[in-house]
Design an enzyme around this catalytic site. Structure first.
Site, PDB file in Angstrom:
ATOM      1  N   ASP A 133      34.051  58.528 -39.919  1.00  0.00           N
ATOM      2  CA  ASP A 133      33.343  57.102 -39.437  1.00  0.00           C
ATOM      3  C   ASP A 133      33.259  56.206 -40.471  1.00  0.00           C
ATOM      4  OD1 ASP A 133      32.325  55.059 -37.942  1.00  0.00           O
ATOM      5  OD2 ASP A 133      30.693  56.362 -37.039  1.00  0.00           O
ATOM      6  N   LEU A 134      34.016  55.168 -40.651  1.00  0.00           N
ATOM      7  CA  LEU A 134      33.574  54.291 -41.834  1.00  0.00           C
ATOM      8  C   LEU A 134      32.819  53.217 -41.547  1.00  0.00           C
ATOM      9  CD1 LEU A 134      37.248  53.921 -43.120  1.00  0.00           C
ATOM     10  CD2 LEU A 134      35.682  55.338 -43.997  1.00  0.00           C
ATOM     11  N   LYS A 135      32.001  53.383 -40.268  1.00  0.00           N
ATOM     12  CA  LYS A 135      30.910  52.268 -39.825  1.00  0.00           C
ATOM     13  C   LYS A 135      29.699  52.836 -39.986  1.00  0.00           C
ATOM     14  CE  LYS A 135      33.879  49.965 -36.047  1.00  0.00           C
ATOM     15  NZ  LYS A 135      33.848  49.643 -34.717  1.00  0.00           N
ATOM     16  N   TYR A 189      44.955  47.698 -42.006  1.00  0.00           N
ATOM     17  CA  TYR A 189      44.042  46.952 -41.341  1.00  0.00           C
ATOM     18  C   TYR A 189      44.449  45.402 -41.313  1.00  0.00           C
ATOM     19  CZ  TYR A 189      40.854  50.941 -42.223  1.00  0.00           C
ATOM     20  OH  TYR A 189      40.377  52.090 -42.144  1.00  0.00           O
ATOM     21  N   ARG A 190      43.916  45.066 -40.199  1.00  0.00           N
ATOM     22  CA  ARG A 190      44.179  43.327 -40.282  1.00  0.00           C
ATOM     23  C   ARG A 190      43.251  42.634 -41.465  1.00  0.00           C
ATOM     24  NH1 ARG A 190      44.295  40.530 -34.185  1.00  0.00           N
ATOM     25  NH2 ARG A 190      44.672  42.268 -33.126  1.00  0.00           N
ATOM     26  N   GLY A 200      50.377  42.215 -33.351  1.00  0.00           N
ATOM     27  CA  GLY A 200      52.062  42.355 -33.294  1.00  0.00           C
ATOM     28  C   GLY A 200      52.760  43.632 -33.477  1.00  0.00           C
ATOM     29  N   HIS A 201      53.755  43.905 -33.124  1.00  0.00           N
ATOM     30  CA  HIS A 201      54.400  45.275 -33.277  1.00  0.00           C
ATOM     31  C   HIS A 201      55.825  44.938 -33.652  1.00  0.00           C
ATOM     32  CE1 HIS A 201      51.345  48.358 -32.195  1.00  0.00           C
ATOM     33  NE2 HIS A 201      51.318  47.636 -31.219  1.00  0.00           N
ATOM     34  N   ASP A 202      56.728  45.956 -33.991  1.00  0.00           N
ATOM     35  CA  ASP A 202      57.853  45.968 -34.273  1.00  0.00           C
ATOM     36  C   ASP A 202      58.734  44.943 -33.889  1.00  0.00           C
ATOM     37  OD1 ASP A 202      59.825  47.708 -36.375  1.00  0.00           O
ATOM     38  OD2 ASP A 202      60.927  47.022 -34.731  1.00  0.00           O
ATOM     39  N   ASN A 237      58.130  42.190 -32.364  1.00  0.00           N
ATOM     40  CA  ASN A 237      57.711  40.897 -32.827  1.00  0.00           C
ATOM     41  C   ASN A 237      57.886  40.489 -34.233  1.00  0.00           C
ATOM     42  OD1 ASN A 237      54.793  42.205 -31.392  1.00  0.00           O
ATOM     43  ND2 ASN A 237      56.041  40.533 -30.311  1.00  0.00           N
ATOM     44  N   ASP A 290      59.067  48.664 -39.027  1.00  0.00           N
ATOM     45  CA  ASP A 290      57.972  49.657 -39.160  1.00  0.00           C
ATOM     46  C   ASP A 290      58.537  50.532 -40.634  1.00  0.00           C
ATOM     47  OD1 ASP A 290      56.630  48.861 -37.363  1.00  0.00           O
ATOM     48  OD2 ASP A 290      56.649  50.389 -36.023  1.00  0.00           O
TER      49      ASP A 290
END
Length: 354
Positions: free
Chosen positions: A65-67, A89-90, A130-132, A134, A160
């Site tokens: 849990d990186l939070k 990550y975004r 987005g995904h592939d 897009n 991808d």
């Protein structure tokens, strides 16, 4: 293997980043994948966790849990021992978690950090989802692919896998460069950029008289009768007879010598395509393989997934589900299943002197 002794942290999910790390694991790297509590969302896609297992063979899986303070502390200790980090990550997410670029460089100046995102770390679309499909659309990968009526979704997801392969290549290049510089590197890679990098010939030729690229108009996207997918009586077959000698061999084998001169007809070769379509529809894939398999004309049937393992060439190579290359005359070992373990076990192993 080539990357034995190198330690890679995989903080990515779904396909692109995990595929990059999978290739590094295939080449001998010690890859630890950090997943959130409950695991990578990939586990819930498709039948059971088959897709997740396929993307994470040979890795050690740790849930953190990186939070939480404990999760951040464990990650910091792992980063200090890692050679490379792959994350998807975004942009800005690592900063919010307390692991921005300055902190990563403080923890480990020799770390190679590959940030693989949809549209990159800069630009007005940096935070866009987005995904592939897009990324293929934005990067130009769909415009010339498909039928005249519509572009077609590619599968497996092209962006991808292409971006994952590029990320692995860039990571290895940076690790090699580290021997010279003594420093790590920060690689900002994106799926849309990976696809757009492939479009150089299309962009150069677009709009040039005689070099049409519209769907089913050009040589390589269905406009040529001699380079096309055809419907057989029980499936599909492919013909790739671009070179005149291959086309001549094909025409002779099917008893159509008059077609040889027609290879030079202007694109799209609508009439000739229709004639070949009628020819191929009259026989099954097996019958066409029997007729053309020994002819030097670039024919291959479209295989279904269940047929691949029994195909004589694929069976002889023995690479299904493995790193796709023989190394020093040997087939690479089969990928082991992902191994889930506790963070403390990985920390104990990684913090030992090398």
């Amino acid at each position: 293997m080539f990357l034995s002794g190198l330690r890679v942290l995989d903080l990515s999910q779904y396909i692109p980043g995990p595929y990059a790390a999978l290739l590094l694991a295939d080449l001998g790297a010690d890859v630890v994948k950090i997943e959130p509590p409950g695991g990578d969302p990939m586990k819930t896609l498709g039948p059971g966790d088959a897709l997740w297992r396929a993307m994470n063979g040979g890795k050690t899986i740790v849930e953190l849990d990186l939070k939480s303070a404990a999760g951040k502390e464990a990650l910091a200790r792992l980063l200090a021992q890692a050679d490379a980090l792959i994350e998807s990550y975004r942009p800005g997410t690592l900063d919010r978690l307390g692991f921005g670029r300055a902190e990563l460089e403080r923890l480990n100046p020799k770390l190679v950090h590959v940030a693989l995102s949809g549209y990159g770390q800069t630009g007005p679309w940096r935070l866009r989802s987005g995904h592939d499909v897009n990324y293929m659309a934005t990067g130009g990968g769909l415009w010339a692919s498909g039928t005249r009526a519509s572009p077609q979704i590619a599968h497996p997801p092209t962006a991808d896998y292409a971006a994952g392969q590029f990320a692995a290549f860039a990571c290895v290049a940076a690790l090699l460069g580290r021997h010279t510089t003594g420093k790590g590197a920060y690689i900002d890679a994106s799926l849309a950029d990976t696809v757009s990098a492939w479009q150089g010939p299309l962009r150069v030729q677009h709009g040039v008289p005689g070099f049409g690229q519209a769907r089913e108009d050009a040589l390589l996207n269905g406009g040529a009768a001699y380079y096309r997918i055809y419907v057989c009586a029980d499936g599909h077959g492919t013909l790739g007879a671009i070179e005149p000698k291959f086309w001549a061999n094909f025409c002779a084998a099917v008893g159509k010598p008059a077609w040889i001169a027609r290879q030079a007809e202007p694109l799209p070769q609508t009439a000739l395509i229709a004639e070949l379509g009628a020819l191929f529809a009259a026989r099954t894939r097996a019958e066409w393989e029997a007729a053309l398999g020994a002819v030097d004309c670039c024919f291959a049937a479209v295989l279904e997934p269940g047929e691949m393992a029994a195909h004589p060439q694929l069976a002889a190579r023995g690479l299904l589900g493995r790193f796709p290359a023989w190394i020093d005359g040997t087939v690479p070992p089969a990928r082991p299943d992902p191994a889930c373990t506790a963070p403390d076990a990985v920390l104990a192993a990684w913090e030992k002197p090398r």
